[in-house]
Write an enzyme that holds these catalytic residues in place. Structure first.
Site, PDB file in Angstrom:
ATOM      1  N   THR A 174       0.837  -1.198   0.000  1.00 53.63           N
ATOM      2  CA  THR A 174       0.000   0.000   0.000  1.00 53.63           C
ATOM      3  C   THR A 174       0.866   1.239   0.000  1.00 53.63           C
ATOM      4  O   THR A 174       1.864   1.282   0.703  1.00 53.63           O
ATOM      5  CB  THR A 174      -0.904   0.033   1.250  1.00 53.63           C
ATOM      6  OG1 THR A 174      -1.773  -1.085   1.192  1.00 53.63           O
ATOM      7  CG2 THR A 174      -1.734   1.305   1.296  1.00 53.63           C
ATOM      8  N   VAL A 203     -12.612  -5.845   0.748  1.00 54.05           N
ATOM      9  CA  VAL A 203     -12.138  -4.470   0.688  1.00 54.05           C
ATOM     10  C   VAL A 203     -11.418  -4.166   1.989  1.00 54.05           C
ATOM     11  O   VAL A 203     -11.898  -4.514   3.066  1.00 54.05           O
ATOM     12  CB  VAL A 203     -13.322  -3.494   0.483  1.00 54.05           C
ATOM     13  CG1 VAL A 203     -12.869  -2.050   0.599  1.00 54.05           C
ATOM     14  CG2 VAL A 203     -13.973  -3.740  -0.879  1.00 54.05           C
ATOM     15  N   GLY A 226      -0.793  -1.810   6.163  1.00 56.59           N
ATOM     16  CA  GLY A 226      -0.837  -2.996   7.023  1.00 56.59           C
ATOM     17  C   GLY A 226      -2.168  -3.709   6.907  1.00 56.59           C
ATOM     18  O   GLY A 226      -2.868  -3.562   5.905  1.00 56.59           O
TER      19      GLY A 226
HETATM   20  C1  SD4 Z   1      -5.210  -3.625   2.939  1.00 52.58           C
HETATM   21  N1  SD4 Z   1      -3.921  -1.937   4.049  1.00 52.58           N
HETATM   22  O1  SD4 Z   1      -5.765  -3.926   1.888  1.00 52.58           O
HETATM   23  C2  SD4 Z   1      -3.985  -2.766   2.875  1.00 52.58           C
HETATM   24  C3  SD4 Z   1      -2.810  -3.654   2.679  1.00 52.58           C
HETATM   25  C4  SD4 Z   1      -1.475  -3.096   3.039  1.00 52.58           C
HETATM   26  O2  SD4 Z   1       0.801  -3.298   3.272  1.00 52.58           O
HETATM   27  O3  SD4 Z   1      -1.314  -1.981   3.448  1.00 52.58           O
HETATM   28  N2  SD4 Z   1      -0.417  -3.822   2.977  1.00 52.58           N
HETATM   29  O4  SD4 Z   1      -5.581  -4.045   4.037  1.00 52.58           O
END
Ligand code: SD4
Length: 314
Positions: A174, A203, A226
């Site tokens: 992300t 989502v 995260g």
């Molecule tokens: C999610 N926050 O789809 C995102 C994934 C992410 O590092 O940030 N990964 O939950």
């Protein structure tokens, strides 16, 4: 004195995002334009971790979540969007040309196509294809979110560590960017392909205003990366901004939000990563994460991105 302009992004790959945002800010441009450029750059980067090159869901399709928010509390989001390269730009279009703030799935794609965005092939990048095949061997199809690998993975998150781990997952996926422009206005964006091998239709926090991104031009802005489920549970970035409103520094505010996530179940919190970054109206920045290994990139006067390791709860 207020430090401006400046731009901060999640992770060390934030150097790519900030690198695209900075020329806009340097020329006195708007924070909103800067964060959109950051998104376009990272969504174009096939070696990074977000956009159509990312890991697919469990059925083998890449589905994107993204949002954008400006200094007037205008916001736009898209979720479960397939085959469109620049979801943040679609979100911005939605924000600027319709009465709505959030479109999902087929409707979001239809809106994108109607606005001149191109339908990309339903095809995985070579890396994602490889990872997906590897994942299919076990194909644990249960609604458990794969954890981030900061602790368990020896490669961790060094500067420009390989985005993809041997087991096929990304060590992060992300990109969140927050900008304070020369005029003193704040905007932010968040873009992701979401958790790799998620259930179809899942989502995360990234497109949700108040979870993956929040901007309040009187106070500050925050974004997250995260395990999105944990961020949604506490309305994470809204919480960070409210803590700043009550007088905390960006780092203290991120720390308090992380504590809020950990508190109900500290044992469970050992199994996932969440990281927040924040900036306030004075141009002070900060971050905090659940696990070690979260970092972020700050670019200010001079234009050279600086990667900073966040402090963490564990
Ligand atoms: C999610 N926050 O789809 C995102 C994934 C992410 O590092 O940030 N990964 O939950």
């Amino acid at each position: 004195a207020v430090k401006k302009p400046l731009v901060i992004s999640t992770w060390d790959s934030g150097q790519i995002a900030n690198g695209a945002a900075w020329p806009v800010l340097e020329k006195g441009g708007k924070a909103l334009d800067a964060v959109e450029q950051a998104a376009i750059a990272i969504e174009n980067d096939v070696n990074c971790c977000v956009g159509l090159g990312g890991n697919p869901d469990r059925d083998g399709h890449v589905t994107l979540d993204a949002c954008i928010m400006d200094e007037k509390a205008n916001c736009g989001s898209v979720a479960f969007l397939e085959r469109i390269k620049h979801p943040v730009s679609v979100a911005r279009k939605l924000m600027e040309t319709t009465p709505h703030v959030f479109l999902a799935g087929v409707g979001a794609q239809q809106f994108a196509l109607a606005n001149g965005f191109k339908l990309e092939p339903d095809k995985l990048s070579p890396d994602a294809e490889k990872s997906y095949k590897q994942w299919l061997i076990k194909a644990e199809y249960k609604p458990v979110i794969n954890i981030e690998h900061q602790q368990s993975h020896p490669k961790g998150h060094g500067p420009f560590a390989p985005a993809r781990l041997e087991d096929g997952s990304f060590n992060h996926d992300t990109m969140g960017t927050l900008a304070l422009d020369a005029n003193g206005d704040l905007s932010g964006m968040c873009t992701t392909s979401g958790m790799g091998f998620k259930m179809r239709g899942r989502v995360g926090d990234s497109p949700i205003i108040g979870a993956g991104l929040f901007v309040d031009n009187e106070i500050g802005a925050a974004t997250s990366s995260g395990q999105g489920e944990e961020v949604i549970r506490v309305c994470g970035t809204h919480l960070v901004v409210e803590f700043m409103r009550s007088g905390l520094s960006p780092e203290e505010a991120c720390k308090k939000a992380v504590e809020r996530i950990v508190k109900p179940n500290p044992e469970r919190a050992k199994t996932f990563q969440v990281g927040f970054i924040a900036v306030n109206k004075q141009g002070e920045v900060g971050a905090y994460s659940v696990q070690k290994g979260f970092n972020y990139t700050v670019t200010e006067q001079g234009g050279k991105g600086k990667v900073i390791n966040a402090k963490s709860y564990f």
